[in-house]
Scaffold this active site. Structure first.
Site, PDB file in Angstrom:
ATOM      1  N   GLU A  10      30.596  51.433  35.339  1.00 18.80           N
ATOM      2  CA  GLU A  10      30.985  50.634  36.498  1.00 18.80           C
ATOM      3  C   GLU A  10      29.790  49.884  37.092  1.00 18.80           C
ATOM      4  O   GLU A  10      29.914  48.745  37.533  1.00 18.80           O
ATOM      5  CB  GLU A  10      31.608  51.562  37.544  1.00 18.80           C
ATOM      6  CG  GLU A  10      32.115  50.878  38.777  1.00 18.80           C
ATOM      7  CD  GLU A  10      32.782  51.848  39.718  1.00 18.80           C
ATOM      8  OE1 GLU A  10      33.936  52.224  39.460  1.00 18.80           O
ATOM      9  OE2 GLU A  10      32.154  52.220  40.717  1.00 18.80           O
ATOM     10  N   HIS A  21      38.795  39.655  35.090  1.00 16.49           N
ATOM     11  CA  HIS A  21      38.999  38.758  36.227  1.00 16.49           C
ATOM     12  C   HIS A  21      40.330  38.991  36.929  1.00 16.49           C
ATOM     13  O   HIS A  21      40.913  38.068  37.498  1.00 16.49           O
ATOM     14  CB  HIS A  21      38.808  37.296  35.815  1.00 16.49           C
ATOM     15  CG  HIS A  21      37.363  36.965  35.634  1.00 16.49           C
ATOM     16  ND1 HIS A  21      36.674  37.262  34.468  1.00 16.49           N
ATOM     17  CD2 HIS A  21      36.464  36.408  36.473  1.00 16.49           C
ATOM     18  CE1 HIS A  21      35.417  36.881  34.601  1.00 16.49           C
ATOM     19  NE2 HIS A  21      35.257  36.361  35.809  1.00 16.49           N
ATOM     20  N   CYS A  36      33.985  51.480  49.162  1.00 16.29           N
ATOM     21  CA  CYS A  36      34.903  51.073  48.096  1.00 16.29           C
ATOM     22  C   CYS A  36      36.356  50.952  48.554  1.00 16.29           C
ATOM     23  O   CYS A  36      37.226  50.586  47.767  1.00 16.29           O
ATOM     24  CB  CYS A  36      34.800  52.013  46.899  1.00 16.29           C
ATOM     25  SG  CYS A  36      33.210  51.855  46.053  1.00 16.29           S
TER      26      CYS A  36
END
Length: 150
Positions: free
Chosen positions: A136, A75, A25
């Site tokens: 998530e 986005h 990550c």
């Protein structure tokens, strides 16, 4: 009258990177987030009120969450503004990408805290934010409960 909890769910796509993290990550990547917002209150008992029987109109709750969270984070790519990712953020922004610089490491845990603060200040006085759940992935989520944060 009884207190009632109501929940509205939202979804949005957001990218992020965890600077300094020791796993995958640390790379820029994205998630299809699902946010569940639960509020608590007493249904309106005034029979002349057009929202009689509602704790809060779902469309009113939707407006708050959409304006302060979904429309902002959807986005976009989120970076902690206190890391070297600001250079990448500037490059992306200069190329027309939606970039958010936040004061925290953009983990689900920290994002759900941020979202709770944003939602609480917008709710009507007679409505309390009860909990948030930010999913998530299909198997991973962070939760925030008002009762844990008194």
């Amino acid at each position: 009258m009884s207190n009632i909890r109501i929940t509205k769910q939202f979804s949005f796509e957001t990218g992020h990177a965890l600077y300094g993290y020791d796993g995958k990550c640390r790379n820029v990547h994205g998630h299809s987030y699902r946010l569940s917002v639960t509020v608590i209150g007493t249904p309106i008992s005034d029979t002349s009120n057009v929202k009689y029987g509602m704790v809060i109109d779902f469309s009113d709750l939707k407006k708050i969450v959409k304006e302060d969270i979904v429309d902002v984070f959807d986005h976009a790519t989120v970076f902690n503004k206190n890391t070297p990712h600001v250079e990448l953020a500037k490059e992306l922004s200069d190329r027309g990408h939606s970039v958010l610089l936040v004061d925290y490491q953009p983990t689900s845990e920290m994002m759900v805290i941020d979202f709770a603060e944003k939602i609480k200040i917008r709710l009507p006085k007679n409505i309390t934010l009860h909990s948030l759940r930010l999913q998530e992935t299909a198997t991973s989520y962070a939760e925030w409960f008002a009762s844990d944060n008194l």
